[in-house]
Design a protein around this motif. Structure first.
Motif, PDB file in Angstrom:
ATOM      1  N   LYS A   3       0.769  -1.495   0.085  1.00  0.00           N
ATOM      2  CA  LYS A   3       0.280   0.574   0.135  1.00  0.00           C
ATOM      3  C   LYS A   3       0.548   1.138   0.200  1.00  0.00           C
ATOM      4  O   LYS A   3       1.919   1.264   0.479  1.00  0.00           O
ATOM      5  CB  LYS A   3      -0.736   0.157   1.059  1.00  0.00           C
ATOM      6  CG  LYS A   3      -1.818  -1.565   1.150  1.00  0.00           C
ATOM      7  CD  LYS A   3      -2.850  -1.125   0.087  1.00  0.00           C
ATOM      8  CE  LYS A   3      -4.167  -1.940   0.225  1.00  0.00           C
ATOM      9  NZ  LYS A   3      -4.830  -1.876  -0.640  1.00  0.00           N
ATOM     10  N   TYR A   5       1.358   5.244   1.190  1.00  0.00           N
ATOM     11  CA  TYR A   5      -0.026   6.402   1.154  1.00  0.00           C
ATOM     12  C   TYR A   5       0.858   7.546   1.555  1.00  0.00           C
ATOM     13  O   TYR A   5       2.404   7.459   1.402  1.00  0.00           O
ATOM     14  CB  TYR A   5      -0.018   6.119   3.530  1.00  0.00           C
ATOM     15  CG  TYR A   5      -0.966   4.987   3.096  1.00  0.00           C
ATOM     16  CD1 TYR A   5      -2.176   4.795   3.127  1.00  0.00           C
ATOM     17  CD2 TYR A   5      -0.460   4.308   3.384  1.00  0.00           C
ATOM     18  CE1 TYR A   5      -3.428   3.779   3.474  1.00  0.00           C
ATOM     19  CE2 TYR A   5      -0.734   2.720   3.650  1.00  0.00           C
ATOM     20  CZ  TYR A   5      -2.229   2.751   3.232  1.00  0.00           C
ATOM     21  OH  TYR A   5      -2.850   0.974   3.596  1.00  0.00           O
ATOM     22  N   GLU A 234      -8.070   9.304  -3.023  1.00  0.00           N
ATOM     23  CA  GLU A 234      -7.425   8.234  -4.445  1.00  0.00           C
ATOM     24  C   GLU A 234      -6.225   9.292  -4.967  1.00  0.00           C
ATOM     25  O   GLU A 234      -5.703   8.992  -4.901  1.00  0.00           O
ATOM     26  CB  GLU A 234      -8.839   7.567  -5.593  1.00  0.00           C
ATOM     27  CG  GLU A 234      -9.755   6.988  -5.458  1.00  0.00           C
ATOM     28  CD  GLU A 234     -10.394   6.639  -6.431  1.00  0.00           C
ATOM     29  OE1 GLU A 234     -10.032   7.404  -8.040  1.00  0.00           O
ATOM     30  OE2 GLU A 234     -10.897   5.772  -6.644  1.00  0.00           O
ATOM     31  N   ASP A 251      -3.203   5.269  -1.846  1.00  0.00           N
ATOM     32  CA  ASP A 251      -5.024   4.401  -1.465  1.00  0.00           C
ATOM     33  C   ASP A 251      -4.352   5.096  -0.198  1.00  0.00           C
ATOM     34  O   ASP A 251      -6.109   4.722   0.783  1.00  0.00           O
ATOM     35  CB  ASP A 251      -3.828   3.178  -0.290  1.00  0.00           C
ATOM     36  CG  ASP A 251      -3.171   2.308  -1.520  1.00  0.00           C
ATOM     37  OD1 ASP A 251      -4.050   1.804  -2.847  1.00  0.00           O
ATOM     38  OD2 ASP A 251      -1.685   1.819  -2.306  1.00  0.00           O
ATOM     39  N   GLY A 402     -10.078   6.520   3.291  1.00  0.00           N
ATOM     40  CA  GLY A 402      -9.161   6.679   2.655  1.00  0.00           C
ATOM     41  C   GLY A 402      -8.936   8.218   3.392  1.00  0.00           C
ATOM     42  O   GLY A 402      -7.471   8.768   2.370  1.00  0.00           O
TER      43      GLY A 402
END
Length: 432
Positions: A3, A5, A234, A251, A402
């Motif tokens: 993932k 971030y 997103e 993510d 998110g």
């Protein structure tokens, strides 16, 4: 699949959030609009040497921060402790020292009404057992806030106690006066008051530099907006040096900024969440660190706090072995008025030197150099009824997937409280 971030904000909260996300195996980018990390703890240069203008004292109970420091290779701390004096009506100094707790308590008992001391002792007992009560959002203090936060903290104590005990505690940590803070939030102040403090021998800059080698850090870049599709974040719109813009797909986004800065990004997408964040109060503060040709303080008396009639809230030695370096803090209501009227750092510093010079050997003629920084937004003073704020934030975050928040308004303004909030937010992000 790994993932990815993005953490927005390179202060203590952002550093902590990025650290915990990286430790969990995520790919992390930390975006900071300034050129250096640390936020209010970011270093400045005094005589070419890095110093911290913001908080740098590390409590013995700062377990999360000390664990982080060990992982970054920082294990050497030197004692500092709480040492602060105030001027009694008779002109003598009354000193509170963490290494002489009982004598300090006796001094306090002689100066304050017994009913105030009993009420204050009850709050202190709430804040230390269990330790979680020393953070915003604890069960005990949230319950206290529900009952008592319709009036400020000063309403429950005498004026003498508010000035002698409460004001030095809240004006230093929150930039607020006793009538601007609330009972449900004071546990985090008491936890700091009852701790014992040290400082990293090499300062915070070396620690932040080592951290910056563990994640991708993008400096000189600010977040312009969130990209939201079907109720999910997103991507993040960024603006770099020279106005260059780009969109960073990810993510999830974790906003680790002052509440109002996060609110600005959220207003187009989740106005209710933005409005809740807008209720968090911040007060400006000016910090000046000056070096003198001789020592100003002694090892036994290292700081002096001043009353609400002065713009200087406190002045203290930069370190236990730096008694010739003085850190002046201009916060509180009178300081705000001076700053709003346009007073500059030099003018306020001279006023501070004149005030401090009544008790310690300090004079502008012996000043070698100084560095100053105004923080605005400055110190966080939270909100009354903190539990209600947390419910509003949880509701808003539930509608915007998110996204997570970290910051000094969630668990408290101390470095440890910011680490605690960031760890919780990083965990929520990973679970979602």
């Amino acid at each position: 699949m790994t993932k990815r971030y993005v953490v927005v904000g390179g202060g203590v909260s952002g550093i902590a959030a990025a650290h915990y996300l990286r430790e969990a195996g995520a790919e992390v980018e930390l975006v900071e609009r300034e050129d250096s990390l640390g936020g209010r703890v970011a270093p400045a240069l005094l005589d070419g040497q890095p110093i911290e203008l913001g908080g740098k004292n590390i409590g013995r109970r700062y377990h999360l921060f000390r664990e982080f420091a060990r992982k970054m290779g920082e294990t050497d701390f030197e004692p500092f402790g709480i040492n602060s004096s105030r001027v009694r009506p008779n002109g003598r100094l009354m000193t509170v020292d963490s290494s002489r707790r009982w004598s300090s308590v006796r001094e306090l008992m002689r100066a304050c009404p017994p009913s105030d001391l009993l009420r204050f002792a009850t709050l202190c007992a709430r804040a230390v057992s269990p330790p979680e009560n020393g953070y915003l959002g604890s069960v005990r203090f949230d319950a206290l806030g529900e009952r008592r936060d319709d009036r400020p903290l000063s309403a429950y104590f005498s004026e003498a106690f508010s000035e002698a005990v409460l004001r030095p505690m809240v004006v230093r940590m929150n930039g607020a006066e006793p009538d601007e803070v609330f009972p449900g939030n004071v546990g985090t102040n008491l936890r700091m008051l009852l701790d014992t403090y040290e400082q990293p021998k090499r300062g915070m800059r070396a620690l932040f530099d080592r951290f910056a080698r563990t994640v991708r850090v993008t400096r000189g870049t600010r977040a312009r907006g969130l990209v939201v599709r079907d109720g999910r974040v997103e991507a993040l719109e960024l603006e770099g040096p020279g106005g260059a813009r780009e969109e960073r797909t990810c993510d999830g986004v974790l906003l680790a900024m002052p509440a109002h800065a996060s609110a600005a990004l959220l207003t187009p997408h989740e106005p209710g969440l933005a409005q809740a964040l807008g209720h968090v109060r911040y007060f400006p503060v000016l910090v000046v660190v000056a070096r003198y040709a001789r020592e100003v303080f002694s090892h036994s008396t290292r700081a002096l706090v001043f009353g609400p009639e002065h713009p200087l809230s406190n002045a203290g030695a930069y370190g236990i072995n730096a008694l010739d370096v003085v850190r002046y803090t201009f916060s509180g209501r009178t300081a705000r008025r001076a700053l709003e009227a346009g007073a500059d750092a030099e003018a306020l510093l001279r006023a501070g030197e004149e005030l401090l010079g009544r008790h310690f050997p300090v004079h502008p003629a012996e000043r070698v150099t100084y560095v100053a920084r105004r923080f605005e937004p400055g110190l966080c003073a939270y909100t009354p009824h903190h539990a209600r704020l947390r419910r509003e934030l949880d509701t808003g975050l539930g509608r915007l997937r998110g996204l997570q928040l970290a910051g000094d308004y969630l668990r408290g303004a101390s470095i440890e409280a910011c680490f605690r909030a960031a760890k919780e937010s990083a965990g929520q992000m990973l679970r979602s």
